[in-house]
Design an enzyme around this catalytic site. Structure first.
Site, mmCIF file in Angstrom:
data_model
loop_
_atom_site.group_PDB
_atom_site.id
_atom_site.type_symbol
_atom_site.label_atom_id
_atom_site.label_comp_id
_atom_site.label_asym_id
_atom_site.label_seq_id
_atom_site.Cartn_x
_atom_site.Cartn_y
_atom_site.Cartn_z
ATOM 1 N N HIS A 117 30.031 41.053 47.712
ATOM 2 C CA HIS A 117 30.362 40.945 46.456
ATOM 3 C C HIS A 117 31.017 39.577 45.893
ATOM 4 O O HIS A 117 30.970 38.604 46.888
ATOM 5 C CB HIS A 117 31.792 41.186 46.197
ATOM 6 C CG HIS A 117 32.598 40.920 44.121
ATOM 7 N ND1 HIS A 117 32.048 41.995 43.589
ATOM 8 C CD2 HIS A 117 33.463 40.290 43.923
ATOM 9 C CE1 HIS A 117 32.590 42.280 42.501
ATOM 10 N NE2 HIS A 117 33.207 40.971 42.980
ATOM 11 N N ASP B 200 41.460 49.960 36.605
ATOM 12 C CA ASP B 200 40.508 48.787 36.548
ATOM 13 C C ASP B 200 39.424 48.714 35.067
ATOM 14 O O ASP B 200 39.764 47.201 34.051
ATOM 15 C CB ASP B 200 40.329 47.651 37.991
ATOM 16 C CG ASP B 200 39.444 46.757 37.640
ATOM 17 O OD1 ASP B 200 40.325 46.033 37.325
ATOM 18 O OD2 ASP B 200 38.075 46.739 37.816
ATOM 19 N N ARG C 182 41.882 42.787 29.188
ATOM 20 C CA ARG C 182 42.121 41.727 29.612
ATOM 21 C C ARG C 182 40.855 40.405 28.461
ATOM 22 O O ARG C 182 41.236 39.607 28.442
ATOM 23 C CB ARG C 182 41.555 41.537 31.449
ATOM 24 C CG ARG C 182 43.235 41.760 31.997
ATOM 25 C CD ARG C 182 43.324 41.583 32.662
ATOM 26 N NE ARG C 182 42.398 40.609 33.756
ATOM 27 C CZ ARG C 182 42.196 40.314 34.508
ATOM 28 N NH1 ARG C 182 41.063 41.416 35.537
ATOM 29 N NH2 ARG C 182 41.339 39.498 35.233
ATOM 30 N N SER D 205 41.636 42.926 40.283
ATOM 31 C CA SER D 205 40.197 44.031 39.490
ATOM 32 C C SER D 205 39.512 43.491 41.044
ATOM 33 O O SER D 205 39.094 44.983 41.397
ATOM 34 C CB SER D 205 40.055 42.694 38.409
ATOM 35 O OG SER D 205 38.868 43.061 37.729
ATOM 36 N N LYS E 174 38.582 47.472 43.058
ATOM 37 C CA LYS E 174 36.692 48.141 43.500
ATOM 38 C C LYS E 174 36.755 48.070 44.716
ATOM 39 O O LYS E 174 36.551 49.060 44.929
ATOM 40 C CB LYS E 174 35.772 47.619 41.836
ATOM 41 C CG LYS E 174 36.368 47.765 40.573
ATOM 42 C CD LYS E 174 35.472 46.681 39.584
ATOM 43 C CE LYS E 174 36.279 45.350 39.581
ATOM 44 N NZ LYS E 174 36.114 44.741 38.694
HETATM 45 N N1 URA Z 1 36.033 40.109 38.018
HETATM 46 C C1 URA Z 1 36.268 41.233 38.153
HETATM 47 O O1 URA Z 1 35.583 42.809 38.897
HETATM 48 N N2 URA Z 1 37.565 41.320 38.111
HETATM 49 C C2 URA Z 1 37.831 39.807 37.243
HETATM 50 O O2 URA Z 1 39.165 40.125 36.738
HETATM 51 C C3 URA Z 1 36.803 38.355 37.317
HETATM 52 C C4 URA Z 1 35.849 38.807 37.703
#
Ligand code: URA
Length: 448
Positions: free
Chosen positions: A82, A161, A168, A183, A187
């Site tokens: 990621h 999320d 957010r 966050s 995932k």
């Molecule tokens: N990427 C995400 O998935 N979440 C965040 O809060 C910031 C970047």
């Protein structure tokens, strides 16, 4: 338990318990807790922060707010990767076939671009017919058959999320370290891989502008991953200027293909080798008496995957398996192409001492290559190719970048914005004192 009391507790600097965090995440996901109370809590967290324990509990609650993918049907150690997002970040396009060609299965969940940053799914859609809408069964079958599958975030994966991030985004509460860490990691944990390699970006094109903040974010995410029982590694890499030279969907696909043919830009190749070797080590592909030796072996395997053409072939197999036209891997003229080319020329001679990286991402957005809102359509053919980067000497009138556009007005707007993003200094102030001019920054700042 009342949401009001939870907001008040955090507002007054208290530490939330597991029950309170669970109550909030469950209620918000089911729509029982309204957006305005969730937004108030996010703002309280923004100002009062969360402890490592609270961040971990929030991550776990969000990861389990929907489905958790079961990848037990895939043989071997499944590795996910990621990136926290950047400009010209086409890493997955080259890295994943390289790693899969070395025998490590990659089961990956990717996203689309938003704002000045690009997303892997948009880039892959440059291959006509390509889709990431796979069922869980297709996803598992593809990883077992060819070693790679990529899917998008479904509505059922970490839904807390998904809702919270959207909130957010419009309440100025994105840039809090605990909220970003929870966050991203929620995932990744819901996506079910055994090992996670994180590419945490720092610099003017990244969320984390300073190295200190990038290291703190990386540490927080590594801690969460390890506590959750996943082998987690973070690489802190530079995003103070675009990665490689190409910015824009199909243009980045071309650069990734060139990289798999052995003609990649130095910074991009180095990042792929660094992340790739961590993925091979996490996947148990190399065994060595020291970490140094393991890294050398892993890098050699990855370089061999490029030299032998196996990684390029793997990309074609993957594109084919997800419905895309894999002929474009071997003939990039089949990728989307813009109708108009415009060169941006240097306004003066000197040294490029700084690039506002996020502004380069904005140029691609202006040309139509990105999304202003989640619903905007993306023009896959447009973007820009840099000819000069930070540290380079430049003469007046030389080409700094080539814009690929479909609209002359947008090309004009992108061109003037581009020029404001480059700092060219005729005389480096420290030169007379014998100081060395600043060179381009290294791509890797650290590994945790
Ligand atoms: N990427 C995400 O998935 N979440 C965040 O809060 C910031 C970047």
């Amino acid at each position: 338990m009342r949401m009001y009391d939870i907001i008040m507790k955090k507002r007054n600097g208290g530490e939330l318990t597991e029950e309170e965090i669970q109550f909030f995440v469950n209620g918000f996901t089911r729509g029982v807790i309204p957006d305005y109370q969730a937004a108030a809590l996010m703002m309280a967290i923004y100002f009062e922060k969360m402890t490592g324990e609270e961040t971990y509990l929030l991550t776990m609650a969000m990861a389990h707010s929907g489905d958790v993918l079961d990848l037990s049907g895939i043989q071997g150690v499944k590795v996910d990767k990621h990136s926290t997002g950047g400009v010209g970040d086409k890493t997955s396009l080259a890295l994943i076939p390289m790693v899969a060609a070395c025998g490590i299965p990659v089961a990956k969940m990717s996203g689309r671009g938003l704002g000045h940053t690009g997303g892997t799914i948009d880039k892959l859609e440059s291959f006509s017919g390509f889709t990431t809408e796979l069922t869980e069964e297709e996803f598992v079958r593809n990883v077992n058959r060819i070693g790679i599958a990529i899917m998008g975030q479904t509505a059922d994966l970490a839904p807390a999320d998904k809702k919270l991030y959207a909130l957010r985004d419009v309440t100025a509460t994105v840039d809090n370290l605990s909220l970003i860490a929870s966050s991203i990691m929620s995932k990744k944990l819901a996506a079910g891989a055994d090992a996670i390699v994180l590419d945490v970006k720092t610099g003017s094109g990244a969320f984390m502008k300073s190295k200190e903040d990038a290291f703190l974010l990386a540490r927080e995410m590594v801690e969460i991953g390890r506590r959750a029982g996943k082998h987690t590694i973070a690489v802190i890499s530079d995003m103070d200027q675009p990665l490689g030279y190409a910015v824009g969907n199909a243009l980045e696909v071309r650069e990734a293909i060139e990289t798999l043919k052995g003609n990649g830009p130095e910074d991009f190749v180095e990042l792929c080798l660094t992340l790739g070797s961590q993925m091979l080590i996490a996947g148990g592909r190399v065994k060595a008496s020291s970490h140094q030796e393991a890294q050398t072996q892993a890098r050699n395997l990855l370089l061999d995957a490029i030299d032998s053409g196996k990684a390029l072939k793997k990309l074609a197999e993957f594109v084919d398996a997800q419905g895309g036209d894999s002929r474009a891997v071997f003939d990039t003229s089949l990728l989307p192409k813009a109708s108009l080319i415009k060169e941006v020329k240097a306004p003066k001679s000197g040294r490029i001492t700084h690039i506002k990286c996020d502004e380069i991402g904005m140029c691609s957005l202006i040309l139509g290559g990105g999304r202003e809102t989640k619903e905007s359509a993306v023009d896959l053919s447009v973007g820009l190719v840099l000819k000069r980067k930070a540290g380079d000497e430049i003469k007046v009138g030389e080409t700094l970048a080539v814009l690929h556009a479909n609209d002359p007005d947008k090309a004009e707007a992108a061109s003037s914005r581009f020029l404001k993003a480059y700092t060219i200094e005729e005389e480096w102030p420290g030169e007379k004192a014998g100081q060395i001019r600043p060179a381009a920054p290294g791509i890797i700042h650290g590994i945790l």
